[in-house]
Design an enzyme around this catalytic site. Structure first.
Site, PDB file in Angstrom:
ATOM      1  CG  ASP A   1       3.949   0.705  -6.980  1.00  0.00           C
ATOM      2  OD1 ASP A   1       3.713   1.390  -8.017  1.00  0.00           O
ATOM      3  OD2 ASP A   1       4.998   0.079  -6.746  1.00  0.00           O
TER       4      ASP A   1
ATOM      5  CG  ASP B   1       6.972   0.452  -9.221  1.00  0.00           C
ATOM      6  OD1 ASP B   1       6.640  -0.475  -9.433  1.00  0.00           O
ATOM      7  OD2 ASP B   1       7.418   1.212  -8.168  1.00  0.00           O
TER       8      ASP B   1
ATOM      9  CG  HIS C   1       8.513   1.806  -4.766  1.00  0.00           C
ATOM     10  ND1 HIS C   1       7.595   0.736  -4.971  1.00  0.00           N
ATOM     11  CD2 HIS C   1       8.354   2.298  -3.347  1.00  0.00           C
ATOM     12  CE1 HIS C   1       6.858   0.579  -3.919  1.00  0.00           C
ATOM     13  NE2 HIS C   1       7.184   1.306  -3.043  1.00  0.00           N
TER      14      HIS C   1
ATOM     15  CG  HIS D   1      13.580  -1.518  -6.362  1.00  0.00           C
ATOM     16  ND1 HIS D   1      13.783  -0.361  -6.405  1.00  0.00           N
ATOM     17  CD2 HIS D   1      12.377  -1.920  -6.174  1.00  0.00           C
ATOM     18  CE1 HIS D   1      12.679   0.402  -6.028  1.00  0.00           C
ATOM     19  NE2 HIS D   1      11.810  -0.600  -5.933  1.00  0.00           N
TER      20      HIS D   1
END
Length: 312
Positions: free
Chosen positions: A235, A158, A160, A121
């Site tokens: 995740d 991931d 996200h 991120h």
């Protein structure tokens, strides 16, 4: 020859156990890999923390200086999710150095794994979402600058979106970004990867793999990579606190072996990084993160692509 696995004690910045980010998973993962015989007690590949010159290849000089001097503005610390003190700065430098070393070991031996990394991120100007520096972006830029590779593929699994990675490389044709993620999860404002695969909430193992593998093949055809960075975030697991998908342990293993096996069959080195995973049960979480190291160990021990073709 054992699979090269990278670890540094500074990967664990020793947060309070009540913190939302489960920092102690990095130490527990290292313990598990030794306990289960995947790494001899003295068998770690230990990285050098990334120098500022490496970090500035992917991040602005202003932001790098703010982190290294523990002077990150409060609004950026809020977006990251924790204060950036000297210990966090060292951890972030060590993770970047770890991913550079993992990539170089992968180029030498075909496959290597970090026990941290995947902080996807962080964008050029600032960190966000538990990501201080974008280690994959730093490593890719270091290897490109040193002409160790010409083209790179980032396979980000991931849950996200890898928004920071996508933004850093949006104008860099040498790096192709693939992100497969939950459509409704963080970040609310998505970037544009070279290829985004957005998944509906709650999908399980089979549907996930059905979406991933064609995207992986398409990304390979488009990028013709010399090296793949594989973000093996756990995740997407059904029990993850911050995920919205429903993969099982077996599904994560199938995913990791499928991605690594695809790259190995294509004869392209793979550098695996840890990615996200969020649980209060640190032992269970660390064991979940160890799946990629187990998958990579199995693939590393398998015959090479050339040997498989000769046997066929």
């Amino acid at each position: 020859m054992p699979l090269p696995i990278v670890h540094h004690p500074a990967f664990d910045a020793r947060f309070d156990p009540a913190h939302r980010f489960p920092m102690s998973k990095f130490s527990r993962l290292a313990e598990i890999l030794v306990e289960d015989g995947l790494v001899p007690a003295d068998g770690w590949q230990v990285p050098v923390p990334a120098p500022a010159a490496w970090l500035r290849l992917a991040h602005s000089a202003t932001y790098v200086d703010q982190v290294l001097n523990a002077a990150v503005p409060r609004e950026i610390e809020k977006a990251i999710g924790f204060p950036v003190d000297e210990r966090v700065a060292l951890r972030s430098r060590a993770a970047c150095g770890g991913t550079v070393l993992t990539a170089r070991l992968a180029l030498e031996q075909g496959l290597a794994c970090n026990t941290a990394g995947g902080s996807h991120h962080a964008r050029r100007e600032a960190g966000a979402g538990f990501s201080v520096f974008n280690d994959v972006a730093v490593a890719a830029r270091v290897l490109l600058a040193d002409r160790e590779v010409n083209r790179v593929l980032v396979v980000d699994c991931d849950v996200h979106q890898g928004d920071g990675t996508a933004r850093i490389f949006e104008d860099d044709e040498r790096v192709f970004t693939l992100s497969i993620h939950a459509a409704k999860n963080y970040p609310s404002e998505k970037a544009r990867s070279d290829l985004d695969v957005e998944l509906s909430d709650g999908i399980g193992d089979a549907t996930y793999l059905d979406a991933l593998m064609p995207a992986l093949a398409q990304s390979f055809d488009a990028s013709l990579p010399d090296l793949v960075f594989f973000n093996a975030g756990v995740d997407p697991h059904a029990e993850d606190r911050l995920g919205r998908l429903s993969l099982s342990d077996e599904g994560l293993m199938a995913r990791d072996r499928a991605v690594i096996g695809f790259c190995r069959e294509a004869g392209v080195p793979v550098a695996c990084v840890l990615g996200g995973g969020y649980s209060r049960d640190i032992d269970a979480l660390a064991r979940r993160h160890s799946i990629v190291h187990r998958a990579a160990t199995a693939e590393f021990s398998a015959p090479s692509a050339g040997a498989r073709r000769r046997e066929a």
